[in-house]
Design a protein around this motif. Sequence first.
Motif, PDB file in Angstrom:
ATOM      1  N   SER A 183      91.227  20.378 -63.466  1.00  0.00           N
ATOM      2  CA  SER A 183      91.604  20.146 -62.071  1.00  0.00           C
ATOM      3  C   SER A 183      91.143  18.768 -61.609  1.00  0.00           C
ATOM      4  N   ASN A 184      90.024  18.288 -62.140  1.00  0.00           N
ATOM      5  CA  ASN A 184      89.552  16.940 -61.808  1.00  0.00           C
ATOM      6  C   ASN A 184      90.569  15.894 -62.282  1.00  0.00           C
ATOM      7  N   VAL A 185      91.034  16.065 -63.530  1.00  0.00           N
ATOM      8  CA  VAL A 185      91.985  15.103 -64.107  1.00  0.00           C
ATOM      9  C   VAL A 185      93.325  15.151 -63.367  1.00  0.00           C
ATOM     10  N   VAL A 186      93.904  16.364 -63.243  1.00  0.00           N
ATOM     11  CA  VAL A 186      95.220  16.511 -62.602  1.00  0.00           C
ATOM     12  C   VAL A 186      95.148  16.039 -61.145  1.00  0.00           C
ATOM     13  N   GLY A 187      94.071  16.414 -60.431  1.00  0.00           N
ATOM     14  CA  GLY A 187      93.913  16.028 -59.028  1.00  0.00           C
ATOM     15  C   GLY A 187      93.843  14.515 -58.867  1.00  0.00           C
ATOM     16  N   ASN A 188      93.021  13.862 -59.677  1.00  0.00           N
ATOM     17  CA  ASN A 188      92.849  12.415 -59.551  1.00  0.00           C
ATOM     18  C   ASN A 188      94.098  11.633 -59.947  1.00  0.00           C
ATOM     19  N   VAL A 189      94.751  12.073 -61.043  1.00  0.00           N
ATOM     20  CA  VAL A 189      95.953  11.361 -61.497  1.00  0.00           C
ATOM     21  C   VAL A 189      97.071  11.516 -60.475  1.00  0.00           C
ATOM     22  N   SER A 190      97.208  12.744 -59.933  1.00  0.00           N
ATOM     23  CA  SER A 190      98.241  13.014 -58.942  1.00  0.00           C
ATOM     24  C   SER A 190      97.984  12.205 -57.658  1.00  0.00           C
ATOM     25  N   LEU A 191      96.722  12.195 -57.205  1.00  0.00           N
ATOM     26  CA  LEU A 191      96.344  11.446 -56.002  1.00  0.00           C
ATOM     27  C   LEU A 191      96.594   9.949 -56.209  1.00  0.00           C
ATOM     28  N   SER A 192      96.206   9.451 -57.380  1.00  0.00           N
ATOM     29  CA  SER A 192      96.362   8.035 -57.687  1.00  0.00           C
ATOM     30  C   SER A 192      97.851   7.645 -57.703  1.00  0.00           C
ATOM     31  N   HIS A 193      98.682   8.500 -58.329  1.00  0.00           N
ATOM     32  CA  HIS A 193     100.127   8.259 -58.397  1.00  0.00           C
ATOM     33  C   HIS A 193     100.737   8.279 -56.990  1.00  0.00           C
ATOM     34  N   GLY A 194     100.303   9.254 -56.179  1.00  0.00           N
ATOM     35  CA  GLY A 194     100.808   9.390 -54.805  1.00  0.00           C
ATOM     36  C   GLY A 194     100.431   8.200 -53.940  1.00  0.00           C
ATOM     37  N   MET A 195      99.152   7.781 -54.014  1.00  0.00           N
ATOM     38  CA  MET A 195      98.686   6.684 -53.166  1.00  0.00           C
ATOM     39  C   MET A 195      99.352   5.370 -53.555  1.00  0.00           C
ATOM     40  N   ARG A 196      99.735   5.252 -54.833  1.00  0.00           N
ATOM     41  CA  ARG A 196     100.418   4.038 -55.256  1.00  0.00           C
ATOM     42  C   ARG A 196     101.833   3.995 -54.658  1.00  0.00           C
ATOM     43  N   GLN A 197     102.451   5.198 -54.526  1.00  0.00           N
ATOM     44  CA  GLN A 197     103.777   5.253 -53.909  1.00  0.00           C
ATOM     45  C   GLN A 197     103.681   4.970 -52.408  1.00  0.00           C
ATOM     46  N   VAL A 198     102.583   5.461 -51.787  1.00  0.00           N
ATOM     47  CA  VAL A 198     102.401   5.291 -50.342  1.00  0.00           C
ATOM     48  C   VAL A 198     102.171   3.817 -50.005  1.00  0.00           C
ATOM     49  N   GLY A 199     101.441   3.110 -50.867  1.00  0.00           N
ATOM     50  CA  GLY A 199     101.118   1.704 -50.621  1.00  0.00           C
ATOM     51  C   GLY A 199      99.768   1.558 -49.962  1.00  0.00           C
ATOM     52  N   LYS A 200      99.351   0.296 -49.781  1.00  0.00           N
ATOM     53  CA  LYS A 200      98.007   0.019 -49.252  1.00  0.00           C
ATOM     54  C   LYS A 200      97.827   0.549 -47.833  1.00  0.00           C
ATOM     55  N   ILE A 201      96.699   1.212 -47.602  1.00  0.00           N
ATOM     56  CA  ILE A 201      96.341   1.610 -46.236  1.00  0.00           C
ATOM     57  C   ILE A 201      94.995   0.972 -45.912  1.00  0.00           C
ATOM     58  N   VAL A 202      95.015  -0.002 -45.030  1.00  0.00           N
ATOM     59  CA  VAL A 202      93.743  -0.524 -44.522  1.00  0.00           C
ATOM     60  C   VAL A 202      93.849  -0.415 -43.014  1.00  0.00           C
ATOM     61  N   SER A 203      93.348   0.680 -42.477  1.00  0.00           N
ATOM     62  CA  SER A 203      93.570   0.944 -41.070  1.00  0.00           C
ATOM     63  C   SER A 203      92.430   1.753 -40.494  1.00  0.00           C
ATOM     64  N   ALA A 204      92.218   1.611 -39.201  1.00  0.00           N
ATOM     65  CA  ALA A 204      91.193   2.397 -38.524  1.00  0.00           C
ATOM     66  C   ALA A 204      91.807   3.670 -37.946  1.00  0.00           C
ATOM     67  N   SER A 205      93.141   3.742 -37.985  1.00  0.00           N
ATOM     68  CA  SER A 205      93.812   4.894 -37.386  1.00  0.00           C
ATOM     69  C   SER A 205      93.938   6.050 -38.375  1.00  0.00           C
ATOM     70  N   PRO A 206      93.441   7.242 -37.998  1.00  0.00           N
ATOM     71  CA  PRO A 206      93.568   8.400 -38.891  1.00  0.00           C
ATOM     72  C   PRO A 206      95.023   8.761 -39.149  1.00  0.00           C
ATOM     73  N   LEU A 207      95.909   8.370 -38.202  1.00  0.00           N
ATOM     74  CA  LEU A 207      97.334   8.688 -38.364  1.00  0.00           C
ATOM     75  C   LEU A 207      97.913   8.074 -39.632  1.00  0.00           C
ATOM     76  N   ASP A 208      97.458   6.837 -39.952  1.00  0.00           N
ATOM     77  CA  ASP A 208      97.957   6.153 -41.152  1.00  0.00           C
ATOM     78  C   ASP A 208      97.568   6.910 -42.414  1.00  0.00           C
ATOM     79  N   TYR A 209      96.373   7.496 -42.377  1.00  0.00           N
ATOM     80  CA  TYR A 209      95.921   8.280 -43.540  1.00  0.00           C
ATOM     81  C   TYR A 209      96.652   9.612 -43.597  1.00  0.00           C
TER      82      TYR A 209
END
Lengths: 119, 140
Positions: free
Chosen positions: B22-48
Amino acid sequence: MRWLLVGIIALCNTVGDVLNTAGMKRQGEAELDLRSVAHMVARIFRNPLVLAGLGSLAVAFIALLSLLSISNVSFAVPATAISYLLETLLAKYVLKEKVTWRRWGAASLVAFGVLMLSW
Amino acid sequence: MSSATPGEARKTQLLTLIVIGSNVVGNVSLSHGMRQVGKIVSASPLDYARAFANPWTLAGVLVLALWMITDLALLSRADLSFVLPVTASAYVLIAFAGHFLLHEHISVQRWVAIVVITLGVVLAEETPPRTTEGQSEHLQ
């Protein structure tokens, strides 16, 4: 500031894992069927040691996010490596686990390997 | 020292595999997803919060929640000084997944690090999972 954050991450990770282990040991061995897991999770909310442990891990996570916002990932790695050795030390003296040379060797190799990943 | 029956030992092994998996699948999936989402550098929780609209990110977070629960369950059955090095095999598997699934480059140095971590995992696996007294959890 960076090294202060590294220290907070290592310390809170270590304290969190030790508290979680102590709390879960006190709760008794978990079983693997769905009903037992649900029961285990419900009991965690009444387990002050695990709640404090999860709180400590949350502080470590927030400190990690702060560190990542002011430096790159490789700066966060020493904190993880130190945690492996610190946690093994506390496992021996606080949790009273039998930490043999094999376990010390394992923790040291993993800590060194994790450091190498960031070089 | 708790004298685990073969059945109990198998449960601990199975939990260890679920924690690592679950550690491997969770991290790889999260990493793949965040790469599709693109960079988030924001103070707003809405962006996250918007990142959770990505199915890979959402799946990653859910699997990592499962990881947290199974990790606690494993700590109820095994020593912390056993769980830490053994579950570090997730680093090795995440590196493999990054290389073969996400096509990330792995340098010679990283390969050496992977071998060093693997040696640590193997060394820890040769020790008994639990060296402290324990009892099973009973349902009321």
